[in-house]
Design a protein around this motif. Structure first.
Motif, mmCIF file in Angstrom:
data_model
loop_
_atom_site.group_PDB
_atom_site.id
_atom_site.type_symbol
_atom_site.label_atom_id
_atom_site.label_comp_id
_atom_site.label_asym_id
_atom_site.label_seq_id
_atom_site.Cartn_x
_atom_site.Cartn_y
_atom_site.Cartn_z
ATOM 1 N N SER A 1 0.367 -1.081 0.052
ATOM 2 C CA SER A 1 -0.205 0.089 -0.069
ATOM 3 C C SER A 1 0.657 1.281 -0.113
ATOM 4 O O SER A 1 0.158 2.499 -0.812
ATOM 5 C CB SER A 1 -0.962 -0.409 1.129
ATOM 6 N N GLY A 2 2.260 0.993 0.178
ATOM 7 C CA GLY A 2 3.028 2.556 0.574
ATOM 8 C C GLY A 2 2.913 3.345 1.482
ATOM 9 O O GLY A 2 2.916 3.695 2.554
ATOM 10 N N GLU A 3 1.754 2.799 3.006
ATOM 11 C CA GLU A 3 1.831 3.035 4.044
ATOM 12 C C GLU A 3 2.196 2.570 5.096
ATOM 13 O O GLU A 3 2.578 1.651 5.123
ATOM 14 C CB GLU A 3 -0.132 2.872 4.705
ATOM 15 N N TRP A 4 2.588 3.381 6.132
ATOM 16 C CA TRP A 4 3.976 3.264 6.885
ATOM 17 C C TRP A 4 2.706 2.838 8.834
ATOM 18 O O TRP A 4 1.966 3.785 8.822
ATOM 19 C CB TRP A 4 4.670 4.412 7.542
ATOM 20 N N VAL A 5 2.937 1.909 9.136
ATOM 21 C CA VAL A 5 2.516 1.432 10.553
ATOM 22 C C VAL A 5 3.469 2.085 12.211
ATOM 23 O O VAL A 5 4.648 1.719 11.619
ATOM 24 C CB VAL A 5 2.635 0.237 10.580
ATOM 25 N N LEU A 6 3.238 2.833 12.833
ATOM 26 C CA LEU A 6 4.096 3.104 13.803
ATOM 27 C C LEU A 6 4.194 1.974 14.931
ATOM 28 O O LEU A 6 2.902 1.282 15.588
ATOM 29 C CB LEU A 6 3.515 4.224 15.172
ATOM 30 N N VAL A 7 5.654 0.847 15.617
ATOM 31 C CA VAL A 7 5.251 -0.083 16.465
ATOM 32 C C VAL A 7 5.241 0.679 17.614
ATOM 33 O O VAL A 7 6.755 0.796 18.217
ATOM 34 C CB VAL A 7 5.648 -1.575 15.581
ATOM 35 N N SER A 8 4.314 0.246 18.934
ATOM 36 C CA SER A 8 5.410 0.820 20.166
ATOM 37 C C SER A 8 4.445 -0.533 20.821
ATOM 38 O O SER A 8 4.143 -0.276 21.650
ATOM 39 C CB SER A 8 3.888 1.646 20.658
ATOM 40 N N PRO A 9 5.426 -1.360 21.060
ATOM 41 C CA PRO A 9 5.690 -2.524 21.808
ATOM 42 C C PRO A 9 4.944 -2.408 23.061
ATOM 43 O O PRO A 9 4.992 -2.730 24.094
ATOM 44 C CB PRO A 9 6.743 -3.211 21.909
ATOM 45 N N HIS A 10 6.143 -1.583 24.010
ATOM 46 C CA HIS A 10 5.910 -1.160 25.294
ATOM 47 C C HIS A 10 4.313 -0.625 25.632
ATOM 48 O O HIS A 10 4.200 -1.296 26.643
ATOM 49 C CB HIS A 10 6.640 -0.189 25.509
ATOM 50 N N ARG A 11 3.466 -0.408 24.845
ATOM 51 C CA ARG A 11 2.088 0.027 25.347
ATOM 52 C C ARG A 11 1.425 -1.216 25.659
ATOM 53 O O ARG A 11 0.205 -0.529 26.163
ATOM 54 C CB ARG A 11 1.731 1.114 24.154
#
Length: 346
Positions: A15-25
């Motif tokens: 898709s060309g889209e980005w995903v923010l990954v926040s494992p600590h949450r």
């Protein structure tokens, strides 16, 4: 790669889209909304269900006494084959175009109380062959055929009877067009299919694989947005359902049963999701850059009552997730393949 347990972004090449990954949450306490949860005790047949055999539907038609799958035109279709043409003004801001198509319902089983993981392998093979035959027929008239299932009230499903839908239309849907563009661009640059190369990468790294067999690979994709999202990809150079052979159809039924059984076993519930197939456009174009695949988008995050909300940042900025895809895949992999309702049965 190091430091993937800290906040970082991942790009979805489809898709060309980005995903923010926040494992600590994922360790934060939860004081938000809890979804209601109770396992329904459904009968095998419901005389008031419009999807059960021999029941009269809203338009007065009576369903046949079907024994495997049953397909009919949706009585409340979102698309119509004879929608009038729209003469849109030449305006860069206010644009519209006509959309003709059709919408169908696929009953997966005559049993009112079963879902995909509870069907036998033979019954699931009937579902797969129905997807293929419907795609073959509709692709003669329409460029874009969307085969999908919404499972569970949480995903807006209004009937518990196991079923999916097909919407077919002349235009390419936004998601299919976007994937077409990105896969074609990758092929022009590398001379190979994007998802073909991605399969090799996943087989090499192993840590996001949930299920695999000779003909299919199911992974929590590197760029997953939903907590336990799965990408299911055919391993051969197959761009749409018309090209699937018998072995590929049989293996698809088998891996579908395993995927959906793991889902139900995760929180011991009728695990909700939206899933759908992406085929190469039926436009007569060269689709060698395409690889047939399905997306599973399940909302549950921590339990049967806590879901991932795509709100705020997700709606206004970009998708965000609270556990890594690698962790999600590991959780799914360790689940048993015996459905929790069958525990203790021979």
């Amino acid at each position: 790669m190091k430091n993937l347990e800290f906040p970082h972004r991942r790009r979805n090449p489809l898709s060309g889209e980005w995903v923010l990954v926040s494992p600590h949450r994922n360790n934060r306490p939860w004081n938000g909304a809890l979804e209601s949860h109770s396992e329904p005790h459904l009968p095998s047949y419901e005389q008031d269900c419009p999807l059960c055999p021999k029941v009269e539907r809203a338009n007065g038609e009576v369903n046949p006494d079907y024994t495997n799958t049953f397909v009919f035109n949706n009585d409340f279709a979102a698309l119509l084959p004879d929608s009038p043409e729209i003469m849109s003004a030449k305006d860069d801001l206010l644009q519209a175009e006509s959309s003709q198509g059709c919408a169908r319902v696929i009953c997966f089983s005559p049993r009112h109380d079963k879902t995909l993981p509870e069907l036998s392998l033979d019954e699931l093979t009937h579902v797969v062959s129905t997807w293929k035959s419907q795609y073959q027929a509709l692709s003669q008239d329409y460029a874009c055929i969307q085969i999908f299932e919404n499972k569970g009230e949480m995903m807006g499903c209004s009937q518990p009877h196991p079923h999916g839908q097909i919407w077919a239309h002349h235009h390419l849907s936004t998601e299919v067009e976007r994937e077409d563009v990105h896969q074609a661009g990758y092929y022009r640059q590398h001379g190979r299919s994007l998802l073909g190369d991605y399969i090799e990468r996943e087989l090499d790294q192993q840590n996001r694989i949930v299920e695999q067999n000779e003909n299919w690979l199911a992974v929590v994709p590197y760029w997953a947005a939903w907590p336990f999202e799965i990408l299911l990809i055919v391993r051969a150079e197959v761009s749409d359902f018309t090209q699937l052979n018998q072995a590929q159809q049989h293996d698809l039924a088998a891996i579908l049963k395993n995927i959906t059984t793991r889902y139900d076993n995760l929180f011991r519930c009728r695990f909700p999701y939206s899933m759908g197939w992406h085929n190469g456009p039926a436009t007569g174009q060269d689709n060698r850059h395409w690889r047939l695949h399905a997306h599973f988008y399940p909302p549950l995050l921590r339990s049967a009552t806590i879901k991932k909300h795509m709100v705020g940042y997700e709606m206004l900025a970009e998708s965000q997730r609270d556990l890594t895809p690698e962790k999600a895949a590991a959780v799914l992999r360790q689940l048993p393949l015996t459905h929790y309702k069958e525990e203790g049965h021979d």
